[in-house]
Design a protein around this motif. Structure first.
Motif, PDB file in Angstrom:
ATOM      1  N   SER A 686       0.823  -1.212   0.000  1.00  0.00           N
ATOM      2  CA  SER A 686       0.000   0.000   0.000  1.00  0.00           C
ATOM      3  C   SER A 686       0.854   1.257   0.000  1.00  0.00           C
ATOM      4  CB  SER A 686      -0.928  -0.007   1.214  1.00  0.00           C
ATOM      5  OG  SER A 686      -0.170  -0.075   2.421  1.00  0.00           O
ATOM      6  N   CYS A 711      -6.130   9.993  -4.787  1.00  0.00           N
ATOM      7  CA  CYS A 711      -5.953   8.565  -5.064  1.00  0.00           C
ATOM      8  C   CYS A 711      -6.582   7.686  -4.000  1.00  0.00           C
ATOM      9  CB  CYS A 711      -4.466   8.223  -5.191  1.00  0.00           C
ATOM     10  SG  CYS A 711      -3.605   9.197  -6.444  1.00  0.00           S
ATOM     11  N   GLY A 712      -6.809   8.214  -2.817  1.00  0.00           N
ATOM     12  CA  GLY A 712      -7.393   7.412  -1.749  1.00  0.00           C
ATOM     13  C   GLY A 712      -6.940   7.919  -0.378  1.00  0.00           C
ATOM     14  N   SER A 737      -5.252   1.652   1.888  1.00  0.00           N
ATOM     15  CA  SER A 737      -5.568   0.419   1.166  1.00  0.00           C
ATOM     16  C   SER A 737      -4.655   0.282  -0.044  1.00  0.00           C
ATOM     17  CB  SER A 737      -7.037   0.427   0.718  1.00  0.00           C
ATOM     18  OG  SER A 737      -7.300  -0.664  -0.126  1.00  0.00           O
ATOM     19  N   VAL A 739      -5.508  -0.575  -2.862  1.00  0.00           N
ATOM     20  CA  VAL A 739      -6.258  -0.200  -4.060  1.00  0.00           C
ATOM     21  C   VAL A 739      -5.828   1.172  -4.572  1.00  0.00           C
ATOM     22  CG1 VAL A 739      -8.583   0.164  -4.961  1.00  0.00           C
ATOM     23  CG2 VAL A 739      -8.173  -1.599  -3.250  1.00  0.00           C
ATOM     24  N   SER A 740      -5.335   2.025  -3.701  1.00  0.00           N
ATOM     25  CA  SER A 740      -4.953   3.386  -4.094  1.00  0.00           C
ATOM     26  C   SER A 740      -3.615   3.437  -4.814  1.00  0.00           C
ATOM     27  CB  SER A 740      -4.903   4.278  -2.852  1.00  0.00           C
ATOM     28  OG  SER A 740      -6.112   4.259  -2.143  1.00  0.00           O
ATOM     29  N   GLU A 743      -3.697   4.009  -8.690  1.00  0.00           N
ATOM     30  CA  GLU A 743      -4.070   5.382  -9.016  1.00  0.00           C
ATOM     31  C   GLU A 743      -2.910   6.338  -8.779  1.00  0.00           C
ATOM     32  OE1 GLU A 743      -6.879   6.271 -10.415  1.00  0.00           O
ATOM     33  OE2 GLU A 743      -7.505   4.170 -10.459  1.00  0.00           O
TER      34      GLU A 743
END
Length: 943
Positions: A686, A711-712, A737, A739-740, A743
């Protein structure tokens, strides 16, 4: 009444003439007063105009010369037409337009300008037929409602001639057939058609009070029926503003709207409601609207109405005329669904005129001509045009030649021993081989047909159809001499040909040669030879085959063993080089740590001396110094210093800025922690590594938070600071996370205060020492172009403006140094490879701000093996650099290592060369043991 009105008109005319005479006299007096200034101004204007005319004429001549060199320069044609129109050179303008229309389809604007100019000229020199011919050419390039409307309106001017009304109706019928289904502009053509018929109707109406004759009634009823029919036909088609047309029909018709027409109108309204979302998306989309048209086409293809599918394709091509894939899709639909000869062939012709560089369009055009029975001369002309189209790959010429040769082969009647078509086929085969050798290889520097596919097909035709196996053998001999003898599949292809149409003797010869020459799969050809002899050969043939295959396989195995041994040696040398690099790196790290420890010890000793001197000075001055120090630090910094030193910090100590306090230790979670710090867990999945930032960046943590918060959710930001509190230009950022992370990686190369910011995955180099990241592709990218020679002042927006006329641009990237300064290089990615190829043809050699640029398809050179993960440099790169520079020995020869490290011998039990002698000098494996801190301390204190 009539007499009085005539008198009034005469009186008004006399008054107008008197007013005009007064105005003329006033103008004459004004001209007399300004006579002196007028002459001077007129002379200046004449001089300026003459200079402009000279410049324009020189530019016109330059453009004409450029077109004489390269007639396919589209922009040059456009510029020449604009200048000639500006100068009023109508005859030269006509010739320029004709030359351009012979090579390219003209846009709607160019056609309308040309048609209007010709219409004005035809008024002075009545010649309507030439204008009609020009209109016929215009409507063939693209389906354009405005041109059809202009055509119909122009034809109305000739309705007084014999058969003029029927000709106008014929043109209107063609117009509504061609563009009547155009949902946004089709209604204008229908309305113009009805207005024309209504005008005809008004001429057939009898004067008031007179009863029309039987013939007049029949003509009147027939004209009313035509208008009724036009209303019903229009209302049955989904068009914009259908409601207004329906209301007009209700008002015009005495008996109201017929039931059948109302039913058709409702059905068309429902269809219009389905199409409305697609039309709305086209209205708001930007040109060329390819994605919106693609969705519209998918919908119409699913609905299955051929007429609507065709008009949607035509609307798409009008705005995407340089997209070969769309032309191919349109041609494929016409070939498989409509199959109307005139429509199919005209569309294929327009496709190759718009995208002449696309081989697939020419190939499908040749097939369509053959499919619809075009004469041989037409097919040959199209093929010759294809050869001159300028394909971008050598293999394209192979494919177009194969398509033409297939066409010629299908024309031959092989039941005859000799025919004109057979001689033409053989001549074409021979010409294709010469063309590939002389033209293609000279242009591309490579053979477009390395496997000799054309010669293979020729050999098959000679063996199968002409029963000329000797000619086939000659061709295969030529194939093998072109570097194909080492491939097993080529020999097996030849063997199968001999097996089918030759004899066992030549089959055996082919296999024996294959065993000796094949280098890729020798076992396979050996097996084929043994199988052949098992079926066809005698005992002597079998023994010879066994001997030859055994000898060959033994030699192959020896070569493979040598190659494997060589590869193993190289791998072993590679491992040794890696070990040497790791050892050298560890020794350098220990040496650096040792030098740093000695400097820190000296510095700390000096600071302690100053500290004691400070407390031994005058007692009256000590409180002042204490107050001064206390005023310079906050309570928080004093607590931090007290915790670090256990007492008051030594003089000269400067605390690091608050933002640099935690970041001085570097990466996430890998810094030594105090016992009262909260542990921070490192999570590379992360996290991202950010570098190449400005050292002078103010408040880097806040700056990075602003950039990456889109991005998160961010967990922590760790900018890295130096020992003096200055930002080092890099840092780490951890998200909540993983997931960012993707991005965040998209922000790589984002410009931050004039410098590109690098964003890469956060990877532990201890676990992945060879991990490297290279963002961009290093292989051939046909949809991307590489531009060099750009001026350093060229911006991304300027380059995008230059390139967007050649296709849909997906990305523009200017290549810069790490400092953000441009290199004069750029990569531009288009939607597909056809647009990129067109951009190369049009932009190569173009001048931008005085710089002549070079444009090519993106094909970066291969990176050095030493730059790839898992590879190593040559041994020469691992050798230490010479102490001699370009001007001899360096200015100083002093060693930066302590003398104790240079000693070559020492008593047993002492430390030498970083190791201890005796039992501790080496382990069982012969490896040296690294020194400890106490060992280095003893070396420093030894005399």
């Amino acid at each position: 009444m009539a007499a009085s009105s005539n008198a009034e008109q005469t009186q008004l005319q006399d008054m107008d003439e008197e007013d005009a005479g007064m105005e003329e006299r006033e103008m004459d007096s004004d001209e007399g007063e300004e006579d002196g200034m007028g002459e001077e101004n007129s002379d200046d204007e004449e001089d300026d105009s003459s200079e402009d005319e000279k410049e324009n004429e020189a530019e016109i001549q330059r453009l004409e010369e450029q077109l004489s060199i390269n007639a396919f320069d589209y922009n040059c044609h456009v510029d020449l037409i604009k200048l000639l129109k500006q100068e009023g050179e109508l005859l030269r303008l006509r010739k320029a337009r004709q030359k351009m229309s012979e090579l390219f389809p003209l846009t709607e604007e160019i056609w309308l300008d040309w048609l209007k100019d010709e219409i004005r000229l035809s008024e002075e020199e009545p010649n309507r037929e030439k204008v009609y011919e020009l209109f016929e050419k215009a409507v063939k390039d693209y389906i354009c409602p405005d041109i059809w409307l202009e055509y119909a309106q122009y034809s109305i001017g000739g309705m007084g001639s014999p058969g003029g009304i029927d000709k106008v109706r014929a043109i209107f019928e063609r117009a509504v057939t061609a563009v009547g289904l155009h949902m946004t502009k089709g209604q204008f053509v229908w309305e113009a058609y009805r207005e024309f018929e209504n005008a005809i109707l008004s001429t057939l109406q009898p004067p008031p009070g007179r009863i029309p004759s039987r013939e007049e009634k029949e003509l009147l009823n027939a004209q009313l029926g035509r208008i009724h029919t036009l209303f019903r036909r229009q209302l049955a088609i989904p068009l914009m503003e259908m409601e207004a047309t329906y209301a007009e029909y209700e008002e015009w018709s005495e008996d109201g709207v017929p039931e059948t027409a109302a039913h058709q109108y409702k059905k068309a309204s429902l269809q219009m409601a389905k199409c409305k979302p697609f039309e709305d998306s086209l209205l708001v989309a930007e040109t060329p609207k390819l994605a919106e048209y693609q969705a519209y086409l998918d919908f119409e293809l699913k609905e299955g109405d051929p007429a609507r599918v065709q008009i949607t394709f035509e609307r798409t091509m009008a705005e995407n005329c340089l997209v070969p894939d769309m032309w191919a899709k349109y041609n494929n639909y016409l070939d498989r669904q409509l199959k109307i000869k005139d429509l199919v062939l005209s569309t294929h012709e327009r496709a190759v005129r718009n995208c002449p560089w696309t081989m697939g369009l020419w190939k499908s055009y040749l097939l369509a001509l053959e499919r619809h029975g075009a004469d041989h001369h037409t097919v040959s002309d199209v093929f010759e045009k294809a050869l001159n189209a300028g394909f971008i790959q050598a293999t394209d010429y192979v494919e177009i030649w194969q398509a033409f040769l297939d066409y010629l082969r299908r024309r031959v009647d092989f039941s005859k021993e000799s025919s004109k078509e057979l001689e033409e086929l053989r001549g074409a085969f021979s010409r294709s081989l010469d063309y590939m050798k002389q033209d293609v290889e000279e242009r591309f520097g490579e053979s477009g047909d390395p496997s000799c596919l054309i010669m293979q097909n020729w050999a098959r035709i000679e063996a199968l159809h002409c029963k000329n196996i000797q000619k086939a053998r000659e061709l295969w001999d030529s194939i093998m001499t072109k570097g194909n003898a080492k491939y097993a599949n080529m020999w097996l292809e030849y063997y199968n040909l001999e097996r089918s149409y030759g004899d066992p003797v030549h089959c055996r010869k082919a296999l024996h040669r294959a065993v000796q020459c094949t280098s890729d799969y020798p076992e396979h050809v050996c097996e084929v030879l043994l199988t052949f002899e098992r079926v066809e050969g005698s005992l002597e043939d079998w023994d010879m085959a066994v001997q030859k295959t055994g000898t060959r396989l033994n030699r192959v195995n020896e070569q493979r063993a040598k190659a494997a041994e060589k590869e193993a040696n190289m791998a072993r040398q590679e491992d040794e080089r890696n070990d040497n690099r790791r050892k050298a790196k560890s020794e350098k790290k220990v040496q650096k740590k040792f030098q740093k420890g000695s400097r820190v010890g000296e510095k700390r000793k000096a600071e302690q001396d100053d500290y004691h001197d400070e407390w031994n000075e005058d007692p009256e001055q000590a409180p002042k110094r204490q107050r001064g120090n206390r005023d310079q630090t906050t309570e928080e910094s004093m607590e931090t210093e007290a915790g670090q030193f256990g007492r008051k910090p030594p003089p000269g100590y400067k605390p690091a800025p608050p933002g640099a306090k935690k970041a001085q230790h570097g990466a996430l979670g890998d810094a030594p922690k105090r016992s009262d710090d909260k542990p921070e867990l490192r999570n590379d999945d992360s996290s991202v590594f950010i570098s190449n930032l400005m050292y002078t960046l103010e408040e880097p943590e806040e700056k990075l938070r602003t950039l990456f918060e889109i991005c998160g959710p961010i967990k922590q930001i760790r900018p890295v600071f130096g020992t003096k509190g200055t930002f080092k230009g890099y840092g780490y950022l951890q998200f909540e996370s993983p997931v960012s992370v993707p991005e965040a990686l998209k922000l790589d190369r984002r410009e931050v205060e004039g410098r590109p910011m690098f964003v890469s995955p956060c990877v532990d180099k201890n676990k992945n020492p060879d991990f490297k990241v290279f963002k961009y592709n290093i292989t051939l990218e046909k949809q991307k172009i590489f531009i060099s020679g750009l001026p350093f002042s060229c911006t991304k927006e300027q380059l995008e403006e230059v390139c967007k006329s050649h296709g849909v641009i997906k990305e523009v990237r200017l290549v810069t140094y790490r400092s953000g300064k441009p290199k004069g290089l750029a990569y531009v990615e288009f939607a597909d490879e056809a647009q990129a190829s067109q951009a190369v043809l049009k932009m190569d050699g173009m001048e931008i701000e005085g710089n002549k640029i070079t444009v090519a398809i993106s094909n970066p050179p291969r990176r050095n093996l030493s730059d790839r993960p898992g590879s190593s440099r040559d041994m020469a790169d691992l050798m230490p650099r010479q102490a001699y520079g370009s001007r001899g020995r360096g200015r100083t020869q002093l060693s930066l290592l302590p003398r104790s490290l240079h000693r070559q011998s020492a008593p047993v039990g002492k430390v030498e060369n970083g190791t201890t002698s005796g039992g501790q000098a080496a382990n069982a494996a012969g490896e040296t043991k690294p020194l400890s801190n106490s060992d280095f301390a003893r070396m420093l204190l030894s005399k």
